[in-house]
Design a protein around this motif. Structure first.
Motif, short mmCIF file in Angstrom:
data_model
loop_
_atom_site.label_atom_id
_atom_site.label_comp_id
_atom_site.label_asym_id
_atom_site.label_seq_id
_atom_site.Cartn_x
_atom_site.Cartn_y
_atom_site.Cartn_z
N HIS A 1 45.97 33.22 37.65
CA HIS A 1 44.58 32.97 37.25
C HIS A 1 44.52 32.87 35.75
CE1 HIS A 1 43.48 34.04 41.19
NE2 HIS A 1 43.78 35.30 41.07
N ARG B 1 41.67 33.22 32.79
CA ARG B 1 40.29 33.60 32.55
C ARG B 1 40.07 33.86 31.09
NH1 ARG B 1 37.81 38.58 35.67
NH2 ARG B 1 37.70 39.69 33.72
N ARG C 1 31.33 33.50 35.82
CA ARG C 1 31.76 32.19 36.28
C ARG C 1 33.02 32.31 37.13
NH1 ARG C 1 34.59 27.45 34.79
NH2 ARG C 1 36.01 28.77 33.64
N HIS C 2 33.85 33.28 36.75
CA HIS C 2 35.13 33.47 37.41
C HIS C 2 34.95 33.86 38.88
CE1 HIS C 2 39.43 33.99 37.26
NE2 HIS C 2 39.33 35.16 37.85
N LEU C 3 33.77 34.39 39.20
CA LEU C 3 33.52 34.83 40.57
C LEU C 3 33.65 33.66 41.55
CD1 LEU C 3 30.55 37.32 40.27
CD2 LEU C 3 32.88 37.82 41.00
N TRP C 4 33.15 32.53 41.17
CA TRP C 4 33.24 31.42 42.14
C TRP C 4 34.16 30.29 41.71
CZ3 TRP C 4 28.71 32.41 39.41
CH2 TRP C 4 28.30 31.41 38.53
N ARG C 5 34.49 30.26 40.43
CA ARG C 5 35.43 29.21 40.03
C ARG C 5 36.63 29.81 39.37
NH1 ARG C 5 34.59 23.75 36.84
NH2 ARG C 5 36.79 24.15 36.50
N ARG C 6 37.76 29.60 39.95
CA ARG C 6 38.96 30.16 39.35
C ARG C 6 39.83 29.03 38.84
NH1 ARG C 6 41.00 35.65 42.01
NH2 ARG C 6 39.07 36.74 41.58
#
Lengths: 323, 264
Positions: A14, A16, A25-30
């Motif tokens: 990942h 980030r 944002r990281h919750l749904w787009r990685r």
């Protein structure tokens, strides 16, 4: 014993950025990034060899070792250890090898090491006689007698390491992977562990692959080293050849009663100047001659010619793309 | 899988854990006391219910006691073998010692499931059987051989089912490394199994009967021992348990493939 050809391993990690917004944002787009940890590594190790595996942190040493031990699946390439493919994780393979990681313990914390040995006896299905024999030998070599019945938590780091080694060798593996076996140990214990590894290797012709940060380990144990950097194998060969290749100079340490004021660089590359002494790097071929000249021209109190320290050689190797 | 060899390994795990427990003997006595206290409180609660009524969801006092005994026995089994191991899997993943487990020539799921046993928890199993016996005495019912056999089968099925559910829950620790609180989810779900399923109403009953079959896990063995079983239910319980075990096993394999980066 160990054959590796065109080994690759890449990880998806990942990515980030820091900050609040990014966290949400990281919750749904990685975002993923492919990291190539090992690139096109090939080598063979014969039965009974001790090979040192060197590289800076994150170079791919541990990743390669884990693939050899069957703990990681190669992205591509082939590995066989004793004719078996490690990643198939067959019992046949597991009984043949052993892994010791200096930073991770397999001993049961609250009870004496002997209990862990007995658990391993059952796990590896070792019969009573073989177990007794092996334990006796290891007890003597590693001087375990006073430790066997003390709770592991009360042992010192060095004592624990000796027990870790014993626990790993009870089933008489033919291949031994040592990942930083002397990390954190004091000089004296390091030495003991090294001596044990050498003796054990000689006695049982166990094939040993070792990673270490301590050059002392490598110098004492391995004739052959492999250097990996940025995932690539950049050197595979004898340690002495490496030194000659990468450091074609000698260290000339000259001590004076009073350091003459002059430009030393006409004698060689100046490495250090301190009070009353200068350290020069001089080409191998001319080292003796330079020393003679210095002795003749100055009032030298002491002069010392030596090979560059291994750390320096390795540090150079790490900077090179290929050796 | 070589059953005898695994038996030996299990025995060795048990022995090592026994030695480990003995290091903390005072804890042992403390736990015996708390076990007795726990079952005493549970009995008292049931007493209080039955001061008001003589039926609880259609079950008599003696029947509810048998159920409580089954519940306690199962919980004892869970605390003996499952609870000590499951959080450790998390530690293994976090600290990287799972690597040692994977280099051992035993099945890794077996190893992580049974390496740690808290043997004094077997007291709850003994107490559970005591309460079952007492319940049967109150009920004046002597189970037939068939009753006992069916009871043993569904009890084993219940344990397998719990094991599989918990194993799946914990296997998620390969992805979610902060999962400590998950065993509490399991606990609150299992607590519902203390009482007859018929006691619950509406949606709750639907959930604990069909979705998370906590109630079936304890109610079916209790009913079996009271002679109220059907071969079909027992068979279904066994099939469901084996199915879940199979799924848990597949899931474990899948997680390992992820961990080692094969096909991931």
């Amino acid at each position: 014993m160990i054959r590796v050809s065109h080994l690759h391993k890449s990880f998806r990690v990942h990515r980030r950025e820091a900050g609040w917004f990014e966290a949400v944002r990281h919750l749904w787009r990685r975002d993923y990034r492919i990291v190539e940890a090992v690139k096109d590594v090939s080598f063979t190790i014969e039965k009974g060899e001790i090979v040192g595996f060197l590289g800076p942190n994150g170079a791919g040493k541990t990743t390669t070792m884990k693939m050899l031990a069957g703990l990681l699946h190669p992205t591509s390439g082939e590995i066989t250890v004793g004719g078996v493919v490690p990643f198939e994780q067959k019992p046949e393979f597991k009984k043949m090898m052993s892994l010791v990681m200096g930073q991770k313990s397999q001993l049961i914390w609250d009870i004496p090491p002997m209990e862990t040995f007995l658990v391993n006896k059952a796990i590896y299905d070792i019969d009573d006689r073989a177990f007794r024999q092996t334990l006796e030998e290891l007890t003597e070599l590693l001087d375990l007698a006073p430790l066997l019945d003390k709770p592991t938590r009360s042992l010192s780091l060095g004592q624990r390491m000796r027990c870790e080694l014993a626990a790993a060798l009870l089933h008489r593996p033919r291949v031994l992977f040592l990942d930083e076996p002397t990390i954190g140990l004091d000089v004296h214990t390091q030495e003991n562990v090294r001596r044990f590894i050498v003796d054990y290797n000689r006695e049982h012709e166990t094939t040993i692959l070792l990673t270490s940060h301590y050059m002392g380990d490598v110098a004492a144990l391995c004739d052959r080293v492999m250097i990996i950097n940025y995932g690539r194998l950049i050197y595979d060969g004898e340690l002495s050849v490496l030194t000659e290749k990468l450091a074609p100079y000698k260290r000339l340490e000259v001590r004076f009663s009073r350091l003459p004021k002059m430009n030393w660089s006409e004698y060689g590359e100046v490495a250090e100047v301190e009070e009353g002494a200068v350290v020069l790097r001089v080409a191998r071929e001319t080292a003796a001659e330079t020393a003679a000249r210095l002795l003749q021209q100055f009032e030298v109190r002491d002069i010392n010619i030596e090979d560059p320290p291994l750390e320096e050689v390795i540090a150079r190797a790490f900077q090179e793309e290929h050796v | 899988m070589n059953v005898r060899r695994y038996g030996r390994v299990f025995r060795e795990f048990f022995r090592a854990c026994l030695v480990e427990e003995m290091e903390y003997r005072s804890e042992f006595f403390g736990n015996v006391i708390s076990s007795f206290f726990g079952i005493g409180m549970a009995l008292l609660t049931i007493q209080i219910f039955f001061y008001q009524t003589d039926r609880l969801g259609g079950w008599t006092y003696g029947e509810v006691l048998v159920l409580l005994g089954v519940f306690n026995t199962l919980r004892g089994c869970i605390d003996f073998a499952l609870r000590p191991n499951m959080p450790r899997l998390l530690e293994h993943v976090r600290r990287g010692t799972l690597d040692y487990v994977l280099t051992k020539p035993v099945d890794s799921m077996f190893y992580v499931s049974f390496r740690h046993l808290v043997f004094w928890r077997l007291i709850d199993v003994v107490l559970g059987f005591g309460v079952i016996g007492y319940g049967l005495y109150v009920e004046r019912y002597v189970p037939s051989v068939a009753d006992v056999l069916v009871f043993l089968v569904v009890m084993a099925a219940s344990f397998l089912l719990i094991y599989s559910l918990w194993m799946m829950l914990m296997t998620t620790s390969f992805w979610v490394v902060r999962i400590d609180d998950l065993s509490f989810i399991f606990d609150s779900f299992f607590e519902t199994a203390r009482f007859p399923g018929s006691m619950y109403r509406g949606a709750v009953r639907m959930v604990i009967t069909y979705i998370l079959p906590a109630v079936l896990i304890t109610n079916t063995p209790a009913l079996a021992l009271l002679g109220k079983w059907s071969a079909r239910t027992a068979f279904a319980a066994l099939v469901v348990a084996l199915l879940f075990l199979w799924i848990a096993r597949r899931f474990w394999r899948f997680a390992l493939r992820f961990y080692t980066g094969a096909g991931g």
